[in-house]
Design an enzyme around this catalytic site. Structure first.
Site, mmCIF file in Angstrom:
data_model
loop_
_atom_site.group_PDB
_atom_site.id
_atom_site.type_symbol
_atom_site.label_atom_id
_atom_site.label_comp_id
_atom_site.label_asym_id
_atom_site.label_seq_id
_atom_site.Cartn_x
_atom_site.Cartn_y
_atom_site.Cartn_z
ATOM 1 N N LYS A 80 38.374 54.485 61.198
ATOM 2 C CA LYS A 80 37.094 54.513 60.631
ATOM 3 C C LYS A 80 36.922 53.407 59.653
ATOM 4 C CE LYS A 80 36.531 59.249 62.279
ATOM 5 N NZ LYS A 80 36.230 60.531 61.770
ATOM 6 N N GLY A 88 32.466 67.132 66.313
ATOM 7 C CA GLY A 88 31.941 68.279 67.137
ATOM 8 C C GLY A 88 31.258 67.892 68.465
ATOM 9 N N GLY A 111 39.203 75.879 64.525
ATOM 10 C CA GLY A 111 39.025 74.909 65.513
ATOM 11 C C GLY A 111 38.782 73.563 64.860
ATOM 12 N N GLY A 134 30.608 61.015 63.322
ATOM 13 C CA GLY A 134 29.896 61.856 64.130
ATOM 14 C C GLY A 134 28.252 61.588 64.193
ATOM 15 N N GLU A 152 28.210 54.032 67.632
ATOM 16 C CA GLU A 152 27.802 54.739 66.517
ATOM 17 C C GLU A 152 28.498 56.161 66.418
ATOM 18 O OE1 GLU A 152 26.377 55.496 63.256
ATOM 19 O OE2 GLU A 152 24.994 54.272 64.161
ATOM 20 N N VAL A 177 32.299 56.615 64.464
ATOM 21 C CA VAL A 177 32.427 56.817 63.017
ATOM 22 C C VAL A 177 31.410 57.910 62.512
ATOM 23 C CG1 VAL A 177 32.479 55.914 60.386
ATOM 24 C CG2 VAL A 177 33.273 54.498 62.618
ATOM 25 N N LYS A 224 37.243 55.459 68.380
ATOM 26 C CA LYS A 224 37.481 54.406 66.860
ATOM 27 C C LYS A 224 38.843 53.954 67.111
ATOM 28 C CE LYS A 224 38.833 59.319 65.141
ATOM 29 N NZ LYS A 224 38.039 60.042 66.615
ATOM 30 N N GLU A 243 43.437 69.961 65.356
ATOM 31 C CA GLU A 243 43.937 70.217 66.358
ATOM 32 C C GLU A 243 45.264 70.773 66.450
ATOM 33 O OE1 GLU A 243 42.580 68.832 69.121
ATOM 34 O OE2 GLU A 243 40.950 67.958 68.308
#
Length: 432
Positions: free
Chosen positions: A206, A305, A188, A135, A130, A133, A106, A191
């Site tokens: 995005k 993820g 998680g 996931g 795809e 943006v 992104k 970060e």
């Protein structure tokens, strides 16, 4: 089905890349049936070759990403390393040597998308993204293809799972920002350095991509107004709840009412609990699209993820491979409208303003005068005495819709009043 496999080079083998490789291996037969030819992982470029990567043939591992994309037998390059460089150079090199590209990057697309599209077109290659943006949520392709015959007027969305998790925790548990961030980090979702998420940089990238696709114009990340969530307080959350609202970090891309310009912005905002986005909890993403003919559409799902992002990457891989077999390419950049990007000051919105004021007669009249002088109409006012030794009270004002520039000017004028001790918080009200 043709027997010669389509060869895929994978740049990056972290959380997403390793999942892409796993799915390519475990679902090889299904992918071959859907594409019309087998796909073969021909090489994996990494920074640390000594790391054990389960399920990946060590012979495929290389640290020379440039040599990998320069191979003349590579059909598709999948880029999941992120960042601007060396990703930009590797992608353009891939185009030059005959490969199409699937990217989840992104930041690069928001900064240099037009140049990458131009390079892809010059060499007759595909550029699909795809996964860049939201996931796993199918969003880019519906905007590029399914709504290509419609006119999109607004895109309103939650496109960062980390910030949504933090704000959701602040709303549901009463936690403060720092406490909610600590929980997001432990789980998680955040970060070790959460700056890109909590300061809105991730969502702004995005938003730039979405605005460009939705409005068929070029929107750079520098043209996206950006505010993060670090200043959102428990008091803001409580005030939103009293209004029947919740607080979300929103990416908002809008076409002006006269159709002559667009705006793109990212900032926290109060939205009514009746709005579909208000029910998006935890680390989920959702994007609300308003189109002229299709009406209101909502796309919802996990926005980050390894597995969700890999799902989007594999969807693009299948599409690009099909195009390769057919000897064609998919849609490229559509920027024919060439609409200017207006500053946020030209947006029409509402403000929720919390003031610390002197607790004495006449203060409310002075505040109301400032609003009137700026041409901003007041919707509701709530004043509460604190009964503290400093003689301060809390004054919360919610405005009617007005130009953002007029609202900002109102806030600056309020700061100059002797009776206003401080502006505790300012938040837009959206989604009504």
């Amino acid at each position: 089905m043709r027997t010669r496999p389509l060869k895929v080079a994978l740049l990056g083998c972290g959380v997403v890349g390793s999942e892409v490789a796993r799915i390519m291996t475990t679902h090889a037969d299904d992918l071959a049936a859907r594409i019309g030819a087998p796909v073969e992982l021909a090489g994996v470029a990494v920074r640390r070759p000594s790391k054990v990567r389960e399920g990946i043939d060590p012979a495929l591992i290389t640290t020379d990403a440039t040599a990998l994309v320069e191979r003349g037998d590579i059909d598709v390059v999948v880029e999941v390393i992120g960042g601007v460089e060396p990703a930009r150079g590797l992608i353009t090199t891939a185009f030059e040597h005959g490969a199409s590209v699937v990217s989840a990057n992104k930041a690069l697309l928001a900064e240099d998308g037009p140049a990458l599209h131009a390079a892809a077109e010059k060499h007759g290659r595909d550029l699909y993204y795809e996964a860049a943006v939201a996931g796993a949520i199918p969003l880019v392709r519906p905007l590029r293809e399914s709504l290509a015959g419609d006119k999109v007027n607004r895109v309103l969305g939650i496109v960062n799972g980390t910030t949504n998790f933090i704000l959701d925790r602040m709303d549901t548990s009463g936690a403060g920002y720092s406490e909610a961030l600590d929980e997001a980090t432990a789980l998680g979702y955040a970060e070790a350095d959460p700056t890109a998420d909590v300061e809105g940089f991730d969502a702004a990238a995005k938003a730039a991509i979405l605005a460009g696709i939705a409005f068929h114009t070029r929107v750079g990340i520098g043209e996206v107004h950006r505010e993060g969530i670090t200043e959102v307080t428990a008091a803001d959350i409580a005030s939103a709840r009293r209004m029947g609202c919740t607080v979300k970090l929103l990416a908002i891309c809008e076409r002006a009412a006269d159709g002559r310009s667009v705006t793109a912005r990212v900032h926290p905002a109060m939205i009514p609990l009746s709005h579909p986005l208000a029910s998006v909890r935890e680390a989920y993403n959702a994007v609300f699209v308003e189109a002229e003919a299709a009406g209101q559409l909502m796309f919802y799902g996990p926005g980050a993820g390894g597995s969700p992002t890999a799902s989007a990457v594999l969807g693009d891989l299948v599409a690009v491979c099909r195009n390769k077999l057919a000897g064609t390419t998919g849609p490229g950049e559509s920027a024919y409208t060439r609409l200017p990007v207006s500053p946020t000051g030209e947006v029409v919105t509402r403000y929720h303003i919390s003031l610390d004021v002197a607790d004495k007669p006449g203060v409310l009249a002075q505040v109301a005068t400032v609003f009137a002088e700026q041409g901003v109409s007041i919707d509701t006012v709530r004043q509460q005495s604190r009964q503290d030794p400093d003689g301060e009270a809390s004054l919360v004002v919610v405005t009617h819709r007005a130009l953002d520039s007029a609202l900002s000017g109102t806030v600056e004028a309020l700061r100059k009043l002797d009776t206003v001790r401080g502006v505790a918080s300012i938040m837009r009200v959206e989604g009504e």
